[in-house]
Design a protein around this motif. Structure first.
Motif, PDB file in Angstrom:
ATOM      1  N   LEU A 105       0.867  -1.166   0.000  1.00  0.00           N
ATOM      2  CA  LEU A 105       0.000   0.000   0.000  1.00  0.00           C
ATOM      3  C   LEU A 105       0.905   1.217   0.000  1.00  0.00           C
ATOM      4  CD1 LEU A 105      -2.867   1.213   0.273  1.00  0.00           C
ATOM      5  CD2 LEU A 105      -2.437   1.306   2.728  1.00  0.00           C
ATOM      6  N   ILE A 106       0.751   2.079  -1.002  1.00  0.00           N
ATOM      7  CA  ILE A 106       1.638   3.230  -1.182  1.00  0.00           C
ATOM      8  C   ILE A 106       0.814   4.511  -1.087  1.00  0.00           C
ATOM      9  CG2 ILE A 106       3.450   4.243  -2.611  1.00  0.00           C
ATOM     10  CD1 ILE A 106       3.530   1.633  -4.190  1.00  0.00           C
ATOM     11  N   VAL A 107       1.297   5.445  -0.284  1.00  0.00           N
ATOM     12  CA  VAL A 107       0.652   6.753  -0.154  1.00  0.00           C
ATOM     13  C   VAL A 107       1.585   7.814  -0.744  1.00  0.00           C
ATOM     14  CG1 VAL A 107      -0.275   8.473   1.431  1.00  0.00           C
ATOM     15  CG2 VAL A 107      -0.567   6.032   1.921  1.00  0.00           C
ATOM     16  N   PHE A 108       1.042   8.643  -1.624  1.00  0.00           N
ATOM     17  CA  PHE A 108       1.794   9.703  -2.298  1.00  0.00           C
ATOM     18  C   PHE A 108       1.247  11.058  -1.861  1.00  0.00           C
ATOM     19  CE2 PHE A 108       1.666   6.007  -5.017  1.00  0.00           C
ATOM     20  CZ  PHE A 108       2.950   5.880  -5.523  1.00  0.00           C
ATOM     21  N   LEU A 109       2.148  12.004  -1.601  1.00  0.00           N
ATOM     22  CA  LEU A 109       1.737  13.371  -1.286  1.00  0.00           C
ATOM     23  C   LEU A 109       2.614  14.351  -2.049  1.00  0.00           C
ATOM     24  CD1 LEU A 109       1.831  11.787   1.864  1.00  0.00           C
ATOM     25  CD2 LEU A 109       0.286  13.730   2.177  1.00  0.00           C
ATOM     26  N   LEU A 110       1.975  15.369  -2.618  1.00  0.00           N
ATOM     27  CA  LEU A 110       2.675  16.468  -3.267  1.00  0.00           C
ATOM     28  C   LEU A 110       2.212  17.777  -2.645  1.00  0.00           C
ATOM     29  CD1 LEU A 110       2.632  15.714  -7.115  1.00  0.00           C
ATOM     30  CD2 LEU A 110       4.618  15.783  -5.613  1.00  0.00           C
ATOM     31  N   PRO A 111       3.109  18.742  -2.477  1.00  0.00           N
ATOM     32  CA  PRO A 111       2.664  20.053  -1.994  1.00  0.00           C
ATOM     33  C   PRO A 111       1.613  20.642  -2.924  1.00  0.00           C
ATOM     34  CG  PRO A 111       5.064  19.885  -1.959  1.00  0.00           C
ATOM     35  CD  PRO A 111       4.564  18.696  -2.713  1.00  0.00           C
ATOM     36  N   ASP A 112       0.614  21.265  -2.356  1.00  0.00           N
ATOM     37  CA  ASP A 112      -0.438  21.893  -3.151  1.00  0.00           C
ATOM     38  C   ASP A 112       0.068  23.248  -3.639  1.00  0.00           C
ATOM     39  OD1 ASP A 112      -2.852  22.372  -4.354  1.00  0.00           O
ATOM     40  OD2 ASP A 112      -3.810  23.120  -2.529  1.00  0.00           O
ATOM     41  N   GLU A 113       0.882  23.201  -4.695  1.00  0.00           N
ATOM     42  CA  GLU A 113       1.518  24.388  -5.250  1.00  0.00           C
ATOM     43  C   GLU A 113       1.281  24.441  -6.757  1.00  0.00           C
ATOM     44  OE1 GLU A 113       5.617  24.109  -4.304  1.00  0.00           O
ATOM     45  OE2 GLU A 113       5.332  24.143  -2.130  1.00  0.00           O
ATOM     46  N   PRO A 114       1.357  25.631  -7.352  1.00  0.00           N
ATOM     47  CA  PRO A 114       1.107  25.752  -8.793  1.00  0.00           C
ATOM     48  C   PRO A 114       2.006  24.871  -9.657  1.00  0.00           C
ATOM     49  CG  PRO A 114       1.067  27.913  -7.768  1.00  0.00           C
ATOM     50  CD  PRO A 114       1.514  26.951  -6.704  1.00  0.00           C
ATOM     51  N   ARG A 115       3.271  24.669  -9.269  1.00  0.00           N
ATOM     52  CA  ARG A 115       4.181  23.900 -10.124  1.00  0.00           C
ATOM     53  C   ARG A 115       3.760  22.438 -10.236  1.00  0.00           C
ATOM     54  NH1 ARG A 115      10.135  22.752  -8.066  1.00  0.00           N
ATOM     55  NH2 ARG A 115       9.951  21.422  -9.888  1.00  0.00           N
ATOM     56  N   PHE A 116       2.958  21.931  -9.270  1.00  0.00           N
ATOM     57  CA  PHE A 116       2.489  20.548  -9.318  1.00  0.00           C
ATOM     58  C   PHE A 116       1.028  20.454  -9.752  1.00  0.00           C
ATOM     59  CE2 PHE A 116       5.818  20.368  -5.921  1.00  0.00           C
ATOM     60  CZ  PHE A 116       6.744  19.629  -6.659  1.00  0.00           C
ATOM     61  N   ALA A 117       0.446  21.565 -10.156  1.00  0.00           N
ATOM     62  CA  ALA A 117      -0.957  21.563 -10.563  1.00  0.00           C
ATOM     63  C   ALA A 117      -1.149  20.644 -11.766  1.00  0.00           C
ATOM     64  CB  ALA A 117      -1.415  22.984 -10.904  1.00  0.00           C
ATOM     65  N   GLY A 118      -2.204  19.855 -11.738  1.00  0.00           N
ATOM     66  CA  GLY A 118      -2.500  18.957 -12.842  1.00  0.00           C
ATOM     67  C   GLY A 118      -1.739  17.649 -12.810  1.00  0.00           C
ATOM     68  N   ILE A 119      -0.835  17.474 -11.853  1.00  0.00           N
ATOM     69  CA  ILE A 119      -0.063  16.238 -11.743  1.00  0.00           C
ATOM     70  C   ILE A 119      -0.672  15.383 -10.643  1.00  0.00           C
ATOM     71  CG2 ILE A 119       2.196  15.220 -11.290  1.00  0.00           C
ATOM     72  CD1 ILE A 119       3.471  17.831 -12.122  1.00  0.00           C
ATOM     73  N   GLU A 120      -1.106  14.193 -10.977  1.00  0.00           N
ATOM     74  CA  GLU A 120      -1.577  13.291  -9.948  1.00  0.00           C
ATOM     75  C   GLU A 120      -0.371  12.793  -9.163  1.00  0.00           C
ATOM     76  OE1 GLU A 120      -4.269  10.294 -11.013  1.00  0.00           O
ATOM     77  OE2 GLU A 120      -5.683  11.633 -12.029  1.00  0.00           O
ATOM     78  N   PRO A 121      -0.399  12.827  -7.848  1.00  0.00           N
ATOM     79  CA  PRO A 121       0.777  12.443  -7.059  1.00  0.00           C
ATOM     80  C   PRO A 121       1.328  11.073  -7.398  1.00  0.00           C
ATOM     81  CG  PRO A 121      -0.836  13.527  -5.652  1.00  0.00           C
ATOM     82  CD  PRO A 121      -1.495  13.346  -6.984  1.00  0.00           C
ATOM     83  N   ALA A 122       0.449  10.125  -7.752  1.00  0.00           N
ATOM     84  CA  ALA A 122       0.910   8.770  -8.058  1.00  0.00           C
ATOM     85  C   ALA A 122       1.352   8.601  -9.498  1.00  0.00           C
ATOM     86  CB  ALA A 122      -0.188   7.757  -7.744  1.00  0.00           C
ATOM     87  N   ALA A 123       1.170   9.617 -10.342  1.00  0.00           N
ATOM     88  CA  ALA A 123       1.521   9.491 -11.764  1.00  0.00           C
ATOM     89  C   ALA A 123       2.980   9.829 -11.963  1.00  0.00           C
ATOM     90  CB  ALA A 123       0.633  10.409 -12.606  1.00  0.00           C
TER      91      ALA A 123
END
Length: 640
Positions: A105-123
């Motif tokens: 079971l894998i949990v992914f987190l990305l900062p909620d920032e514009p540079r990561f907008a549109g990117i699914e954390p697990a993609a």
């Protein structure tokens, strides 16, 4: 560097719940600007207060998710590549067998920032030091009531869940994050996006050190089998064929290494596959040429297969006939359950080089009208595929007449990501304690942004899959170059993932794959091959500093060439064809090499008598006999 395409998922009824208690007492993890990462990133400060133990509760909805194993269909000759012939999910509500619930079971987190907008954390996840990945092993019997608990541990001494691997200390996260979970149960595909895995939607959460946070992620989507093209498009493609050939050598290796070990058997690929693109005029009975040279292409990523479809589309155009080599192109499939196969003989993948040279190429030359001589065979590759192209030129000189490699993986391990494998006992830091950069990005004319250090990248790969099947860079190199640990069922890692200390046994195995070291051992054999048959291009702003390794090899070979010419040997070139192109990174090197290599391969084949003189005249092109080429007749039935 960042992959912005969303996960290839289907909505479904197979679902579970992840309840995350991101508890009290966490150090703030502020976003860093580019200048903060120009050199060694600062370490997170340990909070003065006591961190409270966090707990992630995972509830598996047994009634909806578990059922009988979905059946698989046999792989057909025209099965779209990447599916492996399996039906990933019969329907959105396809159940998953209880016994299949083994994996991570894998949990992914990305900062909620514009540079990561549109990117699914697990993609991906993106190769960025701020991407957080944490995982635990799961098994059906470990959750009889449908619930699992992931405990992070605390500074007060409470133990963490056995098997927890994380890139960051979870209790210290704070701020606004985008979270996503994946249940990785597919063991036939490298990485966490294998067919049948479950994934959640992306949820935005706020984590704070001074309150109890609860996060719920429902696994409502199922990962489709990864195929570089939509099913059915192969049948509609003109000038293209999929070839799948069973390898007796690879199957013998599988029987020898996986007898009675079903888990090991699932990680072995026993066929060789390729997409074959035919040149203009191949099926025209009136065309002057009947037999063709062959260009073997070894990509560095799964979607490299898509290049074959693009090539098949443009091959008939007058522009392509005037500028591209007129040959049969063979795009070799590189994907295995361990990632890139490398087409080298290894303990993990088996005798892939021998299978290619002794079985697959003879099969192609029997089935298609190919010229069966070394000077009519060219191998091309990028990244890991670039290293493979150089390796094949050295180890199979009777099979390949020339190799063209762009940004090849480290050709000189004395320049491994800027470190020296033979003198440095630790690859994570230098003698002054400075962290080693693993992945860079161009920041300015003279500055690079460090996106991941070696320590961070090894931690990322381990969090995705501690067994070495993340499908990422270092895990793939280990599968190609390392000894296989039968007890742990994984290739041995080059370094300790916690300390960075080099494993000397593994280093010795990697040294045997070192192109520069092979040249030093056998200059009389390897030197002429590199000088006369190998073309290498690498940018001086390469993401992984692979240009330093290419430069090291070039310096050694050029010094040898100068000494040989001084000794009276005038049949060798003045210098090697290893070129470092100023200012190019990985992406721009790929584009530059594609344009450059097309011209150079055409010239090479022409000097060997294997190419017509290209030219465009009206709507036809001049052939070897002059005049206008006739338009190709309709493509006959599949039999060739």
């Amino acid at each position: 560097m960042q992959r912005k395409n969303p996960l290839n998922l289907m909505a479904g009824g197979a679902c579970a719940a992840l309840v995350a208690a991101c508890a009290w007492g966490a150090a703030t993890a502020p976003a860093q600007n580019a200048s903060d990462r120009a050199e060694t990133p600062p370490k997170a400060e340990i909070p003065a207060f006591v961190a409270v133990q966090d707990r992630y509760l995972v509830r598996i909805a047994v009634e909806a998710a578990l059922g009988s194993e979905p059946e698989s269909t046999p792989a057909a000759d025209d099965t779209p590549p990447g599916t492996g012939g399996a039906t990933p999910a019969a329907a959105p509500d396809a159940p998953i067998a209880r016994e299949s619930l083994r994996g991570r079971l894998i949990v992914f987190l990305l900062p909620d920032e514009p540079r990561f907008a549109g990117i699914e954390p697990a993609a991906g996840p993106p190769l960025d030091h701020r991407a957080v990945v944490a995982s635990i092993p799961i098994a059906a019997e470990s959750a009889p009531g449908g619930e699992l608990a992931l405990v992070t541990g605390s500074s007060r001494g409470e133990a963490a869940t056995a098997g927890l691997v994380s890139t960051h200390r979870l209790a210290e996260l704070s701020g606004r994050w985008r979270a996503q979970a994946v249940l990785d149960i597919d063991r036939r595909t490298a990485g966490h996006l294998g067919a049948g895995n479950l994934a959640s939607e992306v949820v935005t959460v706020d984590l704070a050190p001074d309150r109890f946070d609860e996060i719920r992620l429902d696994l409502t989507r199922q990962v489709r089998a990864r195929a570089p093209v939509e099913p059915g498009s192969l049948a509609d493609a003109r000038g293209l064929a999929l070839v799948r050939h069973p390898s007796a050598l690879l199957r013998a290796h599988g029987r020898a290494t996986a007898t009675g070990d079903a888990a090991r058997a699932d990680t072995l690929a026993e066929d060789i596959e390729a997409l074959v693109v035919f040149p203009y005029g191949y099926d025209d009975l009136a065309f002057p040429r009947r037999r063709w040279p062959t260009i073997y292409v070894i990509g560095d990523r799964p979607d490299a297969w898509e290049d074959a479809f693009e090539l098949a589309r443009i091959v008939p155009t007058p522009e392509a006939r005037a500028t591209m080599p007129q040959a049969v192109w063979v795009y070799l499939r590189t994907e295995t359950p361990w990632g890139h196969a490398g087409f080298t003989d290894s303990e993990t993948h088996g005798p892939r080089l021998r299978a290619l040279v002794e079985e697959f190429i003879p099969h192609l030359e029997q089935r298609f009208r190919l010229i069966p001589s070394a000077d009519a065979r060219v191998v091309v590759g990028h990244g890991h595929g670039g290293w493979s192209a150089v390796d094949l030129a050295i180890e199979a000189p009777a099979t390949f007449g020339a190799a063209f490699a762009s940004a090849p993986s480290y050709l000189d391990l004395a320049a491994l990501a800027g470190r020296d494998l033979y003198t440095d006992a630790n690859l994570f830091t230098d003698g002054l304690g400075n962290e080693t950069a693993a992945v860079r990005a161009i920041l300015g004319p003279d500055d690079d942004l460090v996106r991941l250090t070696m320590r961070e990248e090894f931690a990322l790969e381990a969090a995705l899959d501690p067994s070495g099947r993340s499908g990422l860079f270092w895990h793939e190199l280990a599968s190609m170059w390392s000894p296989f640990d039968l007890a742990r069922r994984t290739p041995r890692a080059l370094v300790d993932r916690e300390t960075g200390e080099v494993d000397l046994v593994v280093a010795e195995s990697w040294a045997a794959r070192d192109v520069a070291r092979r040249f030093l051992r056998e200059p009389a054999r390897v030197g002429p091959i590199i000088a006369e048959r190998v073309r290498i291009v690498c940018g001086t702003r390469d993401d992984r500093a692979r240009h330093l390794a290419a430069a090291g090899l070039a310096a050694r070979v050029d010094a040898w060439l100068a000494a040989e010419r001084r000794a009276g040997r005038q049949d060798l070139p003045m210098r090697s064809a290893i070129d470092l192109v100023e200012g190019l990174d990985d992406v721009s090197t790929r584009v530059h090499a594609r344009l450059r290599f097309n011209r150079e391969i055409a010239d090479y084949l022409r000097t060997r008598g294997h190419a017509e003189t290209p030219g465009v005249s009206g709507d036809g092109a001049a052939g070897a006999g002059g005049g206008r080429r006739p338009e190709p007749a309709p493509r006959p039935a599949p039999a060739r």
